[in-house]
Design an enzyme around this catalytic site. Structure first.
Site, PDB file in Angstrom:
ATOM      1  N   ASP A  51       0.828  -1.213   0.000  1.00  9.97           N
ATOM      2  CA  ASP A  51       0.000   0.000   0.000  1.00  9.97           C
ATOM      3  C   ASP A  51       0.854   1.251   0.000  1.00  9.97           C
ATOM      4  O   ASP A  51       1.997   1.228   0.409  1.00  9.97           O
ATOM      5  CB  ASP A  51      -0.847   0.031   1.269  1.00  9.97           C
ATOM      6  N   LYS A  75      -4.280   3.408  -4.410  1.00 13.97           N
ATOM      7  CA  LYS A  75      -5.314   3.959  -5.287  1.00 13.97           C
ATOM      8  C   LYS A  75      -4.656   4.787  -6.389  1.00 13.97           C
ATOM      9  O   LYS A  75      -3.755   5.586  -6.119  1.00 13.97           O
ATOM     10  CB  LYS A  75      -6.218   4.850  -4.436  1.00 13.97           C
ATOM     11  N   MET A  77      -7.878   8.674   9.751  1.00 12.76           N
ATOM     12  CA  MET A  77      -8.287   9.447   8.569  1.00 12.76           C
ATOM     13  C   MET A  77      -9.107  10.687   8.942  1.00 12.76           C
ATOM     14  O   MET A  77     -10.179  10.931   8.402  1.00 12.76           O
ATOM     15  CB  MET A  77      -9.110   8.559   7.618  1.00 12.76           C
TER      16      MET A  77
HETATM   17  N1  SAH Z   1      -4.274  -0.167   8.860  1.00 11.09           N
HETATM   18  C1  SAH Z   1      -3.746   1.100   9.286  1.00 11.09           C
HETATM   19  C2  SAH Z   1      -4.756   2.207   9.125  1.00 11.09           C
HETATM   20  C3  SAH Z   1      -5.131   2.495   7.707  1.00 11.09           C
HETATM   21  S1  SAH Z   1      -6.227   3.841   7.562  1.00 11.09           S
HETATM   22  C4  SAH Z   1      -3.274   0.997  10.728  1.00 11.09           C
HETATM   23  O1  SAH Z   1      -3.528  -0.010  11.387  1.00 11.09           O
HETATM   24  O2  SAH Z   1      -2.602   1.910  11.196  1.00 11.09           O
HETATM   25  C5  SAH Z   1      -5.111   5.168   7.233  1.00 11.09           C
HETATM   26  C6  SAH Z   1      -5.033   6.094   8.421  1.00 11.09           C
HETATM   27  O3  SAH Z   1      -4.200   5.541   9.421  1.00 11.09           O
HETATM   28  C7  SAH Z   1      -4.407   7.426   8.128  1.00 11.09           C
HETATM   29  O4  SAH Z   1      -5.324   8.322   7.545  1.00 11.09           O
HETATM   30  C8  SAH Z   1      -4.010   7.889   9.524  1.00 11.09           C
HETATM   31  O5  SAH Z   1      -5.125   8.328  10.237  1.00 11.09           O
HETATM   32  C9  SAH Z   1      -3.578   6.586  10.130  1.00 11.09           C
HETATM   33  N2  SAH Z   1      -2.107   6.403   9.998  1.00 11.09           N
HETATM   34  C10 SAH Z   1      -1.467   5.393   9.414  1.00 11.09           C
HETATM   35  N3  SAH Z   1      -0.113   5.562   9.502  1.00 11.09           N
HETATM   36  C11 SAH Z   1       0.079   6.696  10.177  1.00 11.09           C
HETATM   37  C12 SAH Z   1       1.228   7.403  10.613  1.00 11.09           C
HETATM   38  N4  SAH Z   1       2.466   6.966  10.345  1.00 11.09           N
HETATM   39  N5  SAH Z   1       1.054   8.554  11.287  1.00 11.09           N
HETATM   40  C13 SAH Z   1      -0.183   9.018  11.558  1.00 11.09           C
HETATM   41  N6  SAH Z   1      -1.302   8.390  11.182  1.00 11.09           N
HETATM   42  C14 SAH Z   1      -1.188   7.236  10.501  1.00 11.09           C
END
Ligand code: SAH
Length: 471
Positions: free
Chosen positions: A248, A270, A384
């Site tokens: 991803d 995407k 998000m």
């Molecule tokens: N599966 C992922 C989440 C995917 S949704 C998990 O478990 O973390 C994507 C959202 O995850 C982003 O919009 C943000 O809100 C959060 N996110 C993922 N990586 C991040 C990071 N390094 N710093 C801050 N937010 C993060």
């Protein structure tokens, strides 16, 4: 300047060491294992070097440096304490295109000798390009503790059986599987227990038994939030064994660097103009196609695959198509961002529960029960959130959460560019906008967020609207 690492075969090749003191002695001791033809040029030698010369393990050229000492030499090590002399030797070596190391002088050197971890036949070399030997030594100590000495015995066994393994498993993939079994399974285990005979028996039995053709498989792997140190050992192993990696957009490049070099890496984020369902359909089709070809597919997702990662849907799809799978959990953004921002998600005084919430949901769906979310003494982690901040704050306040409730937004959590914005719920959207908070960001709301100013320890922090670098 970046150096090119290489392992040189010096057997019977002449290496000249200039200088006969303690530093030269250290270098010569490390050269002795390479079976090089070592000549040491110096007016006088340490007692140890003199003894080595008497035993004809090294040759001694008495006197001060002369240019003809360089004749017939492959490598030069200058270990005198006279910088002018070292410089002169370095210049002459350069003219003759001889690689030279001037001890503790990267400027005059054309090669550096790394720190090594010796698990012969396996050798691990660490270099700081001569600039921070202390750091290299520290890393070496870590690695020393990571691999016990049985890995050397395992390497020796693999070397001895290499022709037999090649013969019994002519196909590359089968061979690799055999080696995986050998390195991870009972052979390695027996060597760890200092049972070499048992290890060899396991190996021979393994070679004699017929294994079936490999089945394709998908490993759904959480890559964590960005810092490669937050990968699990299992995730790392999966990356090392992958044939194909479908990753991803959120997966940090540093993490892909850790994957097997010849694995096919495909970005499946995407595409511009593509909707989420089309992206997901494309990912499903790729997983299916590669698994059906017998590949080991790693489906690599940011954070954890089961937290707002559509991991469940992917497994349902694989299940429906009879494809084998495994799941390797990852550290999800809420856990990682809270840790790296100094915000404990629960705390005996401030929060008894934590809720992970997506600020985006399937069209038409209502977000949660707001009155439940607005209750005090709980922590909310919004994923998000960036485009929804105003609405989120408003809903929480409308349903009873105080405008004074602390929040933090962690942008690019755990990455070198991490920023943490701290403030109060009532000014959430405004201060995020003023500081140009962008995705990926995680929003934490709750009394625990008020601990961040005290407990923060990583990256940059923004308080009251202005950027203040953390101490
Ligand atoms: N599966 C992922 C989440 C995917 S949704 C998990 O478990 O973390 C994507 C959202 O995850 C982003 O919009 C943000 O809100 C959060 N996110 C993922 N990586 C991040 C990071 N390094 N710093 C801050 N937010 C993060």
């Amino acid at each position: 300047m970046r150096l090119f690492p290489l392992f040189a075969n010096l057997s019977q090749r002449r290496v000249l060491v200039i200088g006969g003191g303690a530093v030269a002695e250290r270098k010569i001791k490390s050269l002795l294992v390479s079976d090089a033809d070592i000549t040491v040029g110096a007016p006088a030698l340490t007692e140890t070097l003199a003894e080595l010369a008497r035993q004809h393990r090294i040759q001694h050229l008495p006197g001060t440096f002369e240019e003809n000492w360089l004749d017939g030499v492959w490598l030069v090590i200058a270990a005198t304490d006279d910088r002018a002399l070292n410089r002169q030797i370095a210049e002459l070596a350069e003219q003759r295109r001889l690689l030279i190391n001037v001890v503790d002088d990267p400027e005059l050197s054309s090669f550096q000798v790394p720190s090594i971890v010796d698990r012969s036949p396996l050798t691990i070399a660490i270099s700081s390009a001569g600039h921070a030997p202390v750091l290299a030594r520290r890393v070496r100590e870590r690695i020393e503790s990571l691999f016990d000495h049985s890995i050397g015995a395992l390497g020796a066994l693999a070397a001895r059986y290499r022709p037999a393994i090649r013969k019994a498993r002519p196909d590359l993939r089968q061979r690799r599987e055999f080696y995986d079994w050998m390195l991870d399974g009972p052979v390695a285990d027996a060597l760890k227990r200092q049972q070499p005979i048992e290890a060899e028996k396991w190996l021979e039995d393994g070679l004699a038994s017929q294994t079936t053709a490999p089945q394709g498989k998908v490993l759904l792997v959480g890559a964590g939030p960005g810092d490669p140190g937050l990968l699990t050992l299992k995730a790392l192993r999966a990356l090392n064994e992958a044939d194909v990696i479908l990753y991803d957009r959120l997966v940090a490049p540093d993490i892909l660097e850790l994957a097997r070099r010849d694995a096919v890496q495909i970005a499946v984020g995407k595409r511009p103009g593509e909707n989420h369902d089309a992206t997901q359909a494309r990912i499903h089709a790729l997983m299916l196609a590669h698994a059906n070809q017998g590949h080991r597919v790693v489906r690599l997702k940011g954070g954890d695959a089961f937290i707002f990662g559509r991991g469940g849907e992917e497994l349902q799809f694989l299940r429906a198509h009879g494809i084998a799978y495994e799941v390797v959990p990852g550290i999800t953004a809420a856990l990682a961002c809270s840790a790296y921002a100094g915000v404990p998600l629960t705390h005996r005084d401030y929060a008894q529960s934590v809720t992970l919430v997506t600020a985006h949901c399937r069209e038409g769906a209502m977000l949660e029960d707001w009155s439940a979310l607005a209750r005090e003494k709980q922590t909310l982690a919004f994923y998000m959130p960036v485009s929804q901040l105003e609405w989120l704050a408003e809903q929480l306040m409308t349903h009873g959460r105080s405008g004074e409730t602390p929040f933090v937004i962690v942008e690019n959590g755990t990455r070198p560019e991490q920023r943490v914005l701290q403030g109060r719920l009532k000014s959430l959207a405004q201060s995020a906008q003023a500081n140009h908070i962008a995705s990926p960001s995680l929003l934490l709301v709750g009394e625990v967020a008020g601990l961040a100013p005290d407990l923060e320890w990583f990256g940059a922090s923004i308080k009251a609207g202005s950027l203040v670098p953390a101490d």
